[in-house]
Scaffold this motif. Structure first.
Motif, PDB file in Angstrom:
ATOM      1  N   ILE A 269       0.971  -1.172  -0.038  1.00 16.87           N
ATOM      2  CA  ILE A 269       0.094  -0.051  -0.020  1.00 16.87           C
ATOM      3  C   ILE A 269       1.046   1.476  -0.105  1.00 16.87           C
ATOM      4  N   CYS A 270       1.769   1.301   0.963  1.00 17.19           N
ATOM      5  CA  CYS A 270       3.015   2.375   0.786  1.00 17.19           C
ATOM      6  C   CYS A 270       3.411   2.767  -0.551  1.00 17.19           C
ATOM      7  N   LEU A 272       2.285   2.085  -3.465  1.00 19.79           N
ATOM      8  CA  LEU A 272       1.417   2.547  -4.579  1.00 19.79           C
ATOM      9  C   LEU A 272       1.146   3.901  -4.095  1.00 19.79           C
ATOM     10  N   ILE A 273       1.070   4.437  -2.737  1.00 14.98           N
ATOM     11  CA  ILE A 273       1.043   5.725  -2.383  1.00 14.98           C
ATOM     12  C   ILE A 273       2.069   6.534  -3.017  1.00 14.98           C
ATOM     13  N   CYS A 274       3.427   6.189  -2.741  1.00 11.60           N
ATOM     14  CA  CYS A 274       4.556   6.707  -3.256  1.00 11.60           C
ATOM     15  C   CYS A 274       4.396   6.693  -4.910  1.00 11.60           C
ATOM     16  N   GLU A 275       3.978   5.706  -5.585  1.00 13.52           N
ATOM     17  CA  GLU A 275       3.862   5.930  -6.978  1.00 13.52           C
ATOM     18  C   GLU A 275       2.803   6.973  -7.476  1.00 13.52           C
ATOM     19  N   LYS A 276       1.890   6.931  -6.736  1.00 13.22           N
ATOM     20  CA  LYS A 276       0.976   7.740  -7.198  1.00 13.22           C
ATOM     21  C   LYS A 276       1.294   9.324  -6.885  1.00 13.22           C
ATOM     22  N   LYS A 277       2.245   9.460  -5.911  1.00 11.76           N
ATOM     23  CA  LYS A 277       2.793  10.848  -5.657  1.00 11.76           C
ATOM     24  C   LYS A 277       1.687  11.782  -4.861  1.00 11.76           C
ATOM     25  N   PHE A 278       0.785  10.905  -3.985  1.00 11.13           N
ATOM     26  CA  PHE A 278      -0.036  11.616  -3.327  1.00 11.13           C
ATOM     27  C   PHE A 278       0.589  12.163  -2.214  1.00 11.13           C
ATOM     28  N   GLU A 294      11.834  -2.098   7.658  1.00  9.64           N
ATOM     29  CA  GLU A 294      11.260  -1.896   6.238  1.00  9.64           C
ATOM     30  C   GLU A 294      10.004  -1.300   6.280  1.00  9.64           C
ATOM     31  N   MET A 295       8.915  -1.902   7.106  1.00  6.78           N
ATOM     32  CA  MET A 295       7.486  -1.621   7.092  1.00  6.78           C
ATOM     33  C   MET A 295       7.435   0.040   7.276  1.00  6.78           C
ATOM     34  N   LEU A 296       8.246   0.288   8.526  1.00  7.67           N
ATOM     35  CA  LEU A 296       8.236   1.624   8.947  1.00  7.67           C
ATOM     36  C   LEU A 296       8.852   2.684   8.006  1.00  7.67           C
ATOM     37  N   GLN A 297       9.797   2.166   7.375  1.00  8.29           N
ATOM     38  CA  GLN A 297      10.538   3.315   6.481  1.00  8.29           C
ATOM     39  C   GLN A 297       9.762   3.418   5.354  1.00  8.29           C
ATOM     40  N   TRP A 298       9.002   2.640   4.760  1.00  9.66           N
ATOM     41  CA  TRP A 298       8.071   2.816   3.623  1.00  9.66           C
ATOM     42  C   TRP A 298       6.927   3.653   3.932  1.00  9.66           C
TER      43      TRP A 298
END
Length: 490
Positions: A269-270, A272-278, A294-298
Protein backbone atom coordinates in the motif's frame (compact mmCIF):
# COMPACT_ATOMS: atom_id res chain seq x y z
CA UNK A 1 -38.21 4.52 -1.33
CA UNK A 2 -36.79 7.36 0.78
CA UNK A 3 -34.17 6.14 3.24
CA UNK A 4 -32.62 8.09 6.11
CA UNK A 5 -29.56 6.69 7.89
CA UNK A 6 -29.09 8.20 11.36
CA UNK A 7 -26.20 8.44 13.78
CA UNK A 8 -28.08 9.31 17.02
CA UNK A 9 -27.60 12.47 19.09
CA UNK A 10 -25.24 11.49 21.92
CA UNK A 11 -27.12 13.32 24.63
CA UNK A 12 -26.91 10.68 27.38
CA UNK A 13 -23.52 9.04 26.87
CA UNK A 14 -21.80 7.99 30.10
CA UNK A 15 -18.12 8.99 30.42
CA UNK A 16 -15.60 8.24 33.13
CA UNK A 17 -13.25 5.57 31.81
CA UNK A 18 -11.56 8.33 29.74
CA UNK A 19 -11.15 12.05 30.47
CA UNK A 20 -14.02 14.06 28.99
CA UNK A 21 -11.72 15.88 26.55
CA UNK A 22 -10.32 12.62 25.14
CA UNK A 23 -13.78 11.11 24.80
CA UNK A 24 -15.73 14.09 23.46
CA UNK A 25 -13.46 16.81 22.14
CA UNK A 26 -10.21 15.31 20.83
CA UNK A 27 -11.71 14.05 17.57
CA UNK A 28 -14.90 13.33 15.70
CA UNK A 29 -14.88 10.82 12.87
CA UNK A 30 -17.43 10.40 10.08
CA UNK A 31 -19.94 7.52 10.41
CA UNK A 32 -18.20 5.11 8.04
CA UNK A 33 -20.71 2.32 8.62
CA UNK A 34 -23.64 4.45 7.49
CA UNK A 35 -21.60 5.90 4.63
CA UNK A 36 -20.79 2.39 3.42
CA UNK A 37 -24.50 1.45 3.52
CA UNK A 38 -25.33 4.60 1.57
CA UNK A 39 -22.61 3.94 -0.99
CA UNK A 40 -23.99 0.46 -1.59
CA UNK A 41 -27.55 1.76 -1.96
CA UNK A 42 -26.44 4.46 -4.39
CA UNK A 43 -24.55 1.97 -6.54
CA UNK A 44 -26.96 -0.96 -6.61
CA UNK A 45 -30.46 0.44 -6.06
CA UNK A 46 -32.77 3.24 -7.09
CA UNK A 47 -33.68 4.19 -3.54
CA UNK A 48 -33.12 7.76 -2.40
CA UNK A 49 -30.77 7.86 0.58
CA UNK A 50 -29.55 10.51 2.99
CA UNK A 51 -27.33 10.47 6.08
CA UNK A 52 -28.14 12.44 9.21
CA UNK A 53 -25.23 12.58 11.66
CA UNK A 54 -27.19 14.08 14.54
CA UNK A 55 -24.17 13.85 16.83
CA UNK A 56 -21.88 15.81 14.51
CA UNK A 57 -24.61 18.42 14.03
CA UNK A 58 -25.11 18.62 17.82
CA UNK A 59 -28.83 17.99 17.46
CA UNK A 60 -31.30 17.60 20.29
CA UNK A 61 -34.35 15.38 19.88
CA UNK A 62 -36.63 18.28 19.05
CA UNK A 63 -34.39 19.13 16.10
CA UNK A 64 -34.20 15.46 15.10
CA UNK A 65 -37.99 15.30 15.04
CA UNK A 66 -38.12 18.37 12.84
CA UNK A 67 -35.57 16.90 10.40
CA UNK A 68 -37.64 13.71 10.16
CA UNK A 69 -40.78 15.65 9.42
CA UNK A 70 -39.08 17.70 6.73
CA UNK A 71 -37.60 14.70 4.89
CA UNK A 72 -40.42 12.19 5.41
CA UNK A 73 -38.47 8.90 5.05
CA UNK A 74 -40.09 5.52 4.45
CA UNK A 75 -37.22 3.60 6.04
CA UNK A 76 -34.86 4.72 8.80
CA UNK A 77 -31.63 2.90 9.65
CA UNK A 78 -30.04 3.68 13.02
CA UNK A 79 -26.51 2.66 13.98
CA UNK A 80 -26.09 1.58 17.59
CA UNK A 81 -23.19 0.82 19.89
CA UNK A 82 -23.76 -0.38 23.45
CA UNK A 83 -22.28 2.84 24.84
CA UNK A 84 -25.06 4.91 23.27
CA UNK A 85 -27.88 2.36 23.25
CA UNK A 86 -30.21 4.65 25.22
CA UNK A 87 -29.88 7.41 22.63
CA UNK A 88 -30.37 4.92 19.78
CA UNK A 89 -33.54 3.63 21.44
CA UNK A 90 -34.74 7.20 22.01
CA UNK A 91 -34.05 7.95 18.34
CA UNK A 92 -36.24 4.99 17.31
CA UNK A 93 -39.06 6.24 19.55
CA UNK A 94 -38.68 9.74 18.09
CA UNK A 95 -39.07 8.35 14.56
CA UNK A 96 -42.29 6.57 15.52
CA UNK A 97 -43.64 9.71 17.19
CA UNK A 98 -43.23 11.49 13.86
CA UNK A 99 -44.83 8.72 11.80
CA UNK A 100 -45.79 5.24 13.02
CA UNK A 101 -45.59 3.92 9.44
CA UNK A 102 -41.84 4.59 9.06
CA UNK A 103 -39.97 1.29 9.21
CA UNK A 104 -37.18 1.48 11.81
CA UNK A 105 -34.16 -0.82 11.46
CA UNK A 106 -31.21 -0.97 13.88
CA UNK A 107 -27.73 -2.28 13.09
CA UNK A 108 -24.20 -2.05 14.41
CA UNK A 109 -21.93 -3.59 17.04
CA UNK A 110 -24.57 -3.71 19.77
CA UNK A 111 -27.07 -5.54 17.56
CA UNK A 112 -24.48 -8.24 16.87
CA UNK A 113 -24.27 -8.83 20.62
CA UNK A 114 -27.96 -8.52 21.52
CA UNK A 115 -30.13 -9.03 18.42
CA UNK A 116 -33.18 -10.41 20.25
CA UNK A 117 -33.14 -7.79 22.98
CA UNK A 118 -32.80 -5.02 20.36
CA UNK A 119 -35.79 -6.32 18.40
CA UNK A 120 -37.94 -6.00 21.51
CA UNK A 121 -37.18 -2.31 22.03
CA UNK A 122 -40.04 0.11 21.51
CA UNK A 123 -40.24 1.44 17.97
CA UNK A 124 -37.90 -1.14 16.42
CA UNK A 125 -39.29 -3.02 13.40
CA UNK A 126 -36.18 -4.95 12.36
CA UNK A 127 -32.48 -5.45 13.00
CA UNK A 128 -29.53 -6.25 10.73
CA UNK A 129 -26.80 -8.57 12.03
CA UNK A 130 -23.31 -8.68 10.52
CA UNK A 131 -22.21 -6.66 7.48
CA UNK A 132 -25.22 -4.58 6.57
CA UNK A 133 -24.68 -3.41 3.00
CA UNK A 134 -26.39 -6.21 1.06
CA UNK A 135 -28.87 -7.19 3.80
CA UNK A 136 -30.13 -3.65 4.34
CA UNK A 137 -30.56 -3.07 0.60
CA UNK A 138 -32.58 -6.28 0.31
CA UNK A 139 -34.73 -5.10 3.22
CA UNK A 140 -35.35 -1.79 1.44
CA UNK A 141 -36.22 -3.63 -1.78
CA UNK A 142 -38.65 -5.91 0.07
CA UNK A 143 -40.38 -3.03 1.84
CA UNK A 144 -40.68 -1.06 -1.41
CA UNK A 145 -42.53 -4.06 -2.86
CA UNK A 146 -44.88 -3.95 0.17
CA UNK A 147 -43.41 -7.13 1.66
CA UNK A 148 -42.30 -7.43 5.28
CA UNK A 149 -38.58 -8.12 4.75
CA UNK A 150 -38.58 -11.66 6.13
CA UNK A 151 -36.34 -14.40 4.77
CA UNK A 152 -33.29 -12.20 4.14
CA UNK A 153 -29.90 -13.37 5.48
CA UNK A 154 -28.87 -11.11 8.35
CA UNK A 155 -32.28 -9.38 8.64
CA UNK A 156 -34.66 -10.17 11.47
CA UNK A 157 -38.18 -8.76 11.74
CA UNK A 158 -39.43 -7.87 15.22
CA UNK A 159 -42.96 -9.20 14.75
CA UNK A 160 -41.88 -12.66 13.57
CA UNK A 161 -38.27 -13.25 14.69
CA UNK A 162 -38.06 -11.78 18.18
CA UNK A 163 -37.91 -15.23 19.83
CA UNK A 164 -35.72 -16.87 17.17
CA UNK A 165 -32.28 -18.05 18.31
CA UNK A 166 -29.84 -15.94 16.29
CA UNK A 167 -26.17 -16.77 15.76
CA UNK A 168 -24.39 -13.47 14.98
CA UNK A 169 -21.31 -15.45 13.87
CA UNK A 170 -23.14 -17.03 10.92
CA UNK A 171 -20.83 -16.58 7.89
CA UNK A 172 -23.91 -15.88 5.74
CA UNK A 173 -24.19 -12.47 7.41
CA UNK A 174 -20.70 -11.34 6.39
CA UNK A 175 -19.10 -10.23 3.12
CA UNK A 176 -15.83 -11.96 2.23
CA UNK A 177 -14.91 -9.93 -0.86
CA UNK A 178 -14.55 -6.39 0.49
CA UNK A 179 -13.24 -5.20 -2.88
CA UNK A 180 -16.75 -5.77 -4.23
CA UNK A 181 -18.13 -2.99 -2.03
CA UNK A 182 -18.48 0.57 -3.35
CA UNK A 183 -16.57 3.25 -1.48
CA UNK A 184 -18.34 5.06 1.39
CA UNK A 185 -20.65 7.88 0.29
CA UNK A 186 -18.58 10.75 1.66
CA UNK A 187 -20.61 13.22 -0.36
CA UNK A 188 -23.59 12.67 1.96
CA UNK A 189 -21.87 14.18 5.00
CA UNK A 190 -20.28 17.56 5.60
CA UNK A 191 -16.50 16.99 5.85
CA UNK A 192 -16.15 20.18 7.88
CA UNK A 193 -18.06 18.48 10.74
CA UNK A 194 -15.16 16.13 11.45
CA UNK A 195 -11.84 16.89 13.06
CA UNK A 196 -8.87 15.66 15.07
CA UNK A 197 -6.48 17.40 17.44
CA UNK A 198 -3.71 15.87 15.33
CA UNK A 199 -4.85 17.66 12.18
CA UNK A 200 -2.05 19.81 10.76
CA UNK A 201 -4.21 22.48 9.14
CA UNK A 202 -7.77 23.82 8.95
CA UNK A 203 -7.62 23.88 5.16
CA UNK A 204 -7.01 20.13 4.97
CA UNK A 205 -10.02 17.83 4.94
CA UNK A 206 -9.66 14.69 7.05
CA UNK A 207 -11.54 11.41 6.89
CA UNK A 208 -11.44 7.86 8.16
CA UNK A 209 -10.61 4.80 6.10
CA UNK A 210 -11.25 1.10 6.72
CA UNK A 211 -9.11 -1.36 4.74
CA UNK A 212 -10.10 -4.56 6.56
CA UNK A 213 -12.82 -6.00 8.76
CA UNK A 214 -12.57 -8.46 11.61
CA UNK A 215 -9.69 -9.38 13.88
CA UNK A 216 -8.03 -12.77 14.45
CA UNK A 217 -6.80 -11.87 17.93
CA UNK A 218 -8.82 -12.53 21.07
CA UNK A 219 -7.88 -9.84 23.59
CA UNK A 220 -9.99 -10.48 26.67
CA UNK A 221 -11.29 -6.90 26.93
CA UNK A 222 -12.27 -6.52 23.26
CA UNK A 223 -15.85 -6.67 21.95
CA UNK A 224 -15.14 -7.70 18.35
CA UNK A 225 -17.66 -10.47 17.62
CA UNK A 226 -16.24 -11.82 14.35
CA UNK A 227 -12.70 -13.12 14.34
CA UNK A 228 -12.21 -13.82 10.63
CA UNK A 229 -9.99 -11.11 9.14
CA UNK A 230 -11.02 -9.93 5.67
CA UNK A 231 -8.66 -7.53 3.92
CA UNK A 232 -9.13 -5.30 0.90
CA UNK A 233 -6.49 -5.49 -1.82
CA UNK A 234 -3.85 -2.72 -1.85
CA UNK A 235 -5.09 -1.67 -5.32
CA UNK A 236 -8.64 -1.21 -4.03
CA UNK A 237 -7.41 0.80 -1.03
CA UNK A 238 -5.40 3.11 -3.28
CA UNK A 239 -8.40 3.67 -5.54
CA UNK A 240 -10.41 4.91 -2.56
CA UNK A 241 -7.57 7.16 -1.41
CA UNK A 242 -7.31 8.55 -4.94
CA UNK A 243 -11.03 9.34 -5.01
CA UNK A 244 -10.69 11.12 -1.67
CA UNK A 245 -7.64 13.12 -2.82
CA UNK A 246 -9.56 14.23 -5.92
CA UNK A 247 -12.27 15.54 -3.57
CA UNK A 248 -9.87 17.54 -1.42
CA UNK A 249 -9.03 15.11 1.38
CA UNK A 250 -5.42 15.14 2.54
CA UNK A 251 -5.48 13.51 6.00
CA UNK A 252 -6.55 9.93 6.67
CA UNK A 253 -7.10 8.00 9.88
CA UNK A 254 -7.02 4.29 9.03
CA UNK A 255 -9.53 2.78 11.43
CA UNK A 256 -8.77 -0.93 11.02
CA UNK A 257 -8.50 -2.88 14.24
CA UNK A 258 -5.13 -4.22 13.09
CA UNK A 259 -3.95 -2.52 9.91
CA UNK A 260 -0.46 -4.04 10.06
CA UNK A 261 -1.55 -7.68 10.44
CA UNK A 262 0.17 -8.30 7.10
CA UNK A 263 3.46 -6.41 6.93
CA UNK A 264 3.78 -7.18 3.20
CA UNK A 265 0.34 -5.68 2.51
CA UNK A 266 1.22 -2.49 4.38
CA UNK A 267 4.43 -2.16 2.36
CA UNK A 268 2.56 -2.67 -0.90
CA UNK A 269 0.00 0.00 0.00
CA UNK A 270 2.83 2.39 0.89
CA UNK A 271 4.63 1.72 -2.38
CA UNK A 272 1.44 2.47 -4.34
CA UNK A 273 0.94 5.73 -2.43
CA UNK A 274 4.48 6.73 -3.39
CA UNK A 275 3.95 5.72 -7.02
CA UNK A 276 0.82 7.89 -7.15
CA UNK A 277 2.75 10.74 -5.49
CA UNK A 278 -0.13 11.52 -3.14
CA UNK A 279 0.65 14.42 -0.80
CA UNK A 280 -1.18 13.03 2.21
CA UNK A 281 -0.73 12.38 5.92
CA UNK A 282 -2.15 9.30 7.57
CA UNK A 283 -2.14 7.25 10.74
CA UNK A 284 -3.18 3.76 11.74
CA UNK A 285 -3.82 1.44 14.68
CA UNK A 286 -1.58 -1.59 14.89
CA UNK A 287 0.19 -4.24 16.93
CA UNK A 288 3.76 -3.99 18.19
CA UNK A 289 4.52 -7.58 17.18
CA UNK A 290 3.71 -6.82 13.52
CA UNK A 291 6.41 -4.22 12.92
CA UNK A 292 9.79 -4.18 11.18
CA UNK A 293 12.16 -1.49 9.95
CA UNK A 294 11.29 -1.90 6.26
CA UNK A 295 7.57 -1.46 6.90
CA UNK A 296 8.13 1.66 9.01
CA UNK A 297 10.50 3.18 6.46
CA UNK A 298 7.97 2.70 3.66
CA UNK A 299 5.18 4.06 5.89
CA UNK A 300 7.23 7.17 6.66
CA UNK A 301 8.01 7.69 2.97
CA UNK A 302 4.31 7.32 2.09
CA UNK A 303 3.20 10.00 4.56
CA UNK A 304 2.43 8.05 7.75
CA UNK A 305 2.78 10.52 10.60
CA UNK A 306 1.54 8.52 13.60
CA UNK A 307 0.95 4.92 14.69
CA UNK A 308 -1.28 4.00 17.61
CA UNK A 309 -0.40 0.86 19.55
CA UNK A 310 -2.43 -0.91 22.22
CA UNK A 311 0.20 -1.58 24.89
CA UNK A 312 -2.30 -1.82 27.79
CA UNK A 313 0.22 -2.50 30.57
CA UNK A 314 3.88 -2.51 31.52
CA UNK A 315 3.37 -5.74 33.45
CA UNK A 316 3.84 -8.96 31.50
CA UNK A 317 1.52 -10.67 33.97
CA UNK A 318 -1.30 -8.27 33.14
CA UNK A 319 -0.60 -8.54 29.41
CA UNK A 320 -1.09 -12.28 29.76
CA UNK A 321 -4.34 -11.71 31.66
CA UNK A 322 -5.52 -9.59 28.73
CA UNK A 323 -4.52 -12.37 26.30
CA UNK A 324 -2.67 -9.74 24.24
CA UNK A 325 -0.22 -12.19 22.72
CA UNK A 326 2.65 -9.67 22.90
CA UNK A 327 5.74 -9.39 25.08
CA UNK A 328 7.41 -6.36 26.60
CA UNK A 329 10.37 -7.00 24.30
CA UNK A 330 7.98 -6.51 21.35
CA UNK A 331 7.01 -3.15 22.83
CA UNK A 332 10.61 -2.00 23.34
CA UNK A 333 11.62 -3.00 19.81
CA UNK A 334 8.62 -1.37 18.10
CA UNK A 335 9.12 1.95 19.85
CA UNK A 336 12.89 1.87 19.28
CA UNK A 337 12.29 1.48 15.55
CA UNK A 338 9.61 4.19 15.56
CA UNK A 339 12.02 6.71 17.09
CA UNK A 340 14.76 5.81 14.60
CA UNK A 341 12.48 6.08 11.57
CA UNK A 342 10.80 9.25 12.81
CA UNK A 343 7.10 8.34 13.03
CA UNK A 344 5.17 9.63 16.05
CA UNK A 345 3.96 6.98 18.47
CA UNK A 346 0.74 6.83 20.47
CA UNK A 347 0.53 4.28 23.28
CA UNK A 348 -2.78 3.12 24.73
CA UNK A 349 -2.81 1.87 28.32
CA UNK A 350 -5.48 0.42 30.61
CA UNK A 351 -5.62 0.67 34.39
CA UNK A 352 -7.70 -1.54 36.66
CA UNK A 353 -7.41 -4.94 34.99
CA UNK A 354 -7.98 -8.39 36.55
CA UNK A 355 -5.62 -8.85 39.47
CA UNK A 356 -3.84 -5.56 38.78
CA UNK A 357 -1.99 -4.10 41.74
CA UNK A 358 -0.35 -0.77 42.40
CA UNK A 359 2.98 -2.41 41.51
CA UNK A 360 1.61 -3.37 38.07
CA UNK A 361 0.48 0.22 37.53
CA UNK A 362 3.92 1.51 38.51
CA UNK A 363 5.44 -0.88 35.95
CA UNK A 364 3.31 0.80 33.27
CA UNK A 365 4.68 4.20 34.28
CA UNK A 366 8.23 2.80 34.19
CA UNK A 367 7.63 1.36 30.72
CA UNK A 368 6.42 4.74 29.46
CA UNK A 369 9.62 6.40 30.64
CA UNK A 370 11.69 3.80 28.81
CA UNK A 371 9.88 3.65 25.46
CA UNK A 372 9.28 7.45 25.31
CA UNK A 373 6.05 7.57 23.26
CA UNK A 374 4.94 10.87 21.76
CA UNK A 375 1.41 10.50 23.10
CA UNK A 376 -0.35 8.25 25.59
CA UNK A 377 -3.81 7.70 26.94
CA UNK A 378 -4.97 5.72 29.95
CA UNK A 379 -8.47 4.33 30.10
CA UNK A 380 -10.08 2.56 33.04
CA UNK A 381 -11.06 -1.02 32.31
CA UNK A 382 -14.80 -1.26 31.75
CA UNK A 383 -15.89 -4.90 31.23
CA UNK A 384 -18.00 -4.73 28.08
CA UNK A 385 -20.57 -7.29 26.93
CA UNK A 386 -19.33 -10.08 24.73
CA UNK A 387 -15.82 -9.97 26.21
CA UNK A 388 -13.97 -12.67 28.12
CA UNK A 389 -13.30 -10.19 30.93
CA UNK A 390 -17.02 -9.51 31.37
CA UNK A 391 -17.72 -13.24 31.57
CA UNK A 392 -14.90 -13.55 34.11
CA UNK A 393 -16.36 -10.74 36.25
CA UNK A 394 -19.65 -12.63 36.48
CA UNK A 395 -17.87 -15.92 37.19
CA UNK A 396 -15.77 -14.35 39.98
CA UNK A 397 -18.89 -12.83 41.51
CA UNK A 398 -17.73 -9.22 41.11
CA UNK A 399 -21.26 -8.63 39.83
CA UNK A 400 -24.19 -10.87 40.72
CA UNK A 401 -26.26 -10.34 37.61
CA UNK A 402 -25.76 -9.93 33.86
CA UNK A 403 -26.26 -6.17 33.99
CA UNK A 404 -25.38 -5.58 30.34
CA UNK A 405 -28.12 -7.96 29.22
CA UNK A 406 -30.53 -6.15 31.52
CA UNK A 407 -29.49 -2.81 30.02
CA UNK A 408 -29.92 -4.26 26.50
CA UNK A 409 -33.50 -5.23 27.39
CA UNK A 410 -34.36 -1.98 29.15
CA UNK A 411 -31.90 0.88 28.43
CA UNK A 412 -32.13 3.76 30.89
CA UNK A 413 -30.41 7.12 30.84
CA UNK A 414 -29.11 6.79 34.41
CA UNK A 415 -27.38 3.43 33.82
CA UNK A 416 -23.74 3.50 34.93
CA UNK A 417 -21.75 0.41 33.88
CA UNK A 418 -19.51 -0.89 36.67
CA UNK A 419 -15.75 -1.00 36.34
CA UNK A 420 -13.46 -3.83 37.42
CA UNK A 421 -13.27 -2.83 41.08
CA UNK A 422 -11.40 -5.86 42.37
CA UNK A 423 -8.40 -4.12 43.94
CA UNK A 424 -9.30 -0.44 43.48
CA UNK A 425 -12.39 1.68 44.00
CA UNK A 426 -13.78 3.93 41.26
CA UNK A 427 -12.25 7.05 42.82
CA UNK A 428 -8.88 5.30 43.15
CA UNK A 429 -8.95 4.21 39.49
CA UNK A 430 -9.74 7.74 38.34
CA UNK A 431 -6.94 9.08 40.53
CA UNK A 432 -4.44 6.58 39.06
CA UNK A 433 -5.50 7.39 35.51
CA UNK A 434 -5.19 11.12 36.12
CA UNK A 435 -1.83 10.70 37.82
CA UNK A 436 -0.46 8.83 34.81
CA UNK A 437 -1.67 11.50 32.37
CA UNK A 438 -0.41 14.39 34.51
CA UNK A 439 3.02 12.85 34.98
CA UNK A 440 3.36 12.41 31.22
CA UNK A 441 1.81 15.49 29.60
CA UNK A 442 2.70 18.22 32.07
CA UNK A 443 6.46 17.72 32.21
CA UNK A 444 8.37 20.76 31.00
CA UNK A 445 10.66 18.48 28.97
CA UNK A 446 7.63 16.97 27.17
CA UNK A 447 6.06 20.35 26.45
CA UNK A 448 9.36 21.64 25.06
CA UNK A 449 9.83 18.55 22.89
CA UNK A 450 6.29 18.80 21.49
CA UNK A 451 6.77 22.49 20.73
CA UNK A 452 9.70 21.67 18.44
CA UNK A 453 7.46 19.46 16.25
CA UNK A 454 4.79 22.09 15.51
CA UNK A 455 4.51 22.75 11.76
CA UNK A 456 1.57 25.17 11.55
CA UNK A 457 -0.46 27.72 13.49
CA UNK A 458 -3.34 25.26 13.54
CA UNK A 459 -1.15 22.63 15.21
CA UNK A 460 -0.06 25.18 17.81
CA UNK A 461 -3.69 26.14 18.46
CA UNK A 462 -4.67 22.48 18.82
CA UNK A 463 -1.79 21.80 21.20
CA UNK A 464 -2.63 24.75 23.47
CA UNK A 465 -6.36 24.01 23.46
CA UNK A 466 -5.77 20.30 24.13
CA UNK A 467 -3.44 21.08 27.00
CA UNK A 468 -5.94 23.44 28.62
CA UNK A 469 -8.85 20.99 28.31
CA UNK A 470 -6.81 18.04 29.53
CA UNK A 471 -5.59 20.12 32.47
CA UNK A 472 -9.24 20.92 33.24
CA UNK A 473 -10.23 17.25 33.24
CA UNK A 474 -7.34 15.69 35.17
CA UNK A 475 -6.18 18.53 37.41
CA UNK A 476 -8.88 21.15 38.01
CA UNK A 477 -12.01 18.96 37.92
CA UNK A 478 -10.78 16.39 40.49
CA UNK A 479 -9.81 19.20 42.91
CA UNK A 480 -13.18 20.89 42.38
CA UNK A 481 -15.10 17.65 42.95
CA UNK A 482 -13.05 16.86 46.05
CA UNK A 483 -13.82 20.34 47.41
CA UNK A 484 -17.54 19.84 46.83
CA UNK A 485 -17.43 16.50 48.66
CA UNK A 486 -15.59 18.15 51.57
CA UNK A 487 -18.21 20.91 51.77
CA UNK A 488 -21.00 18.32 51.77
CA UNK A 489 -19.34 16.40 54.62
CA UNK A 490 -18.89 19.52 56.74
Amino acid sequence: MKILLIFPPLVHKQIYDLPEFVENEASLHPPLGLMSLAGYLQRFSRHEVRILDANAQKMEYRQLSQALQEYGPDLVGITVNTTFLYDAALTAKTVKEVDRDIHVCLGGAHVNLYPNQTMRLEGVDSVVVGDGELSFMKLADSLSEEKNGSGIDGVFISKTDRDKKINPMNPAYYIDDLDSLPFPARGLVNPQDYYSVFSSGKTKLMTSLVTSRGCPFRCSFCQLPFEKLRMRSPKNVIEEIEECVENGYAEFDIYDDTFNFSIDRVIEICKLICEKKFKIEWSFRGRVDRVNREMLQWAKKAGCSRIQFGIESGSQRILSAYNKGISLSDVYEAFRLMRQVGIASFAYFIVGGPGETLQDFEESLTLIKKIKPDYITFSILKPMPGTAIYDLSLKKGLRKNDYWEGFARNPTKDFIPPLWEENFTLSELIALRNRALRSFYFRLSYIARRATTIKSLNELTNMVKSGILLFRDICVSPIFKASIQHVKKT
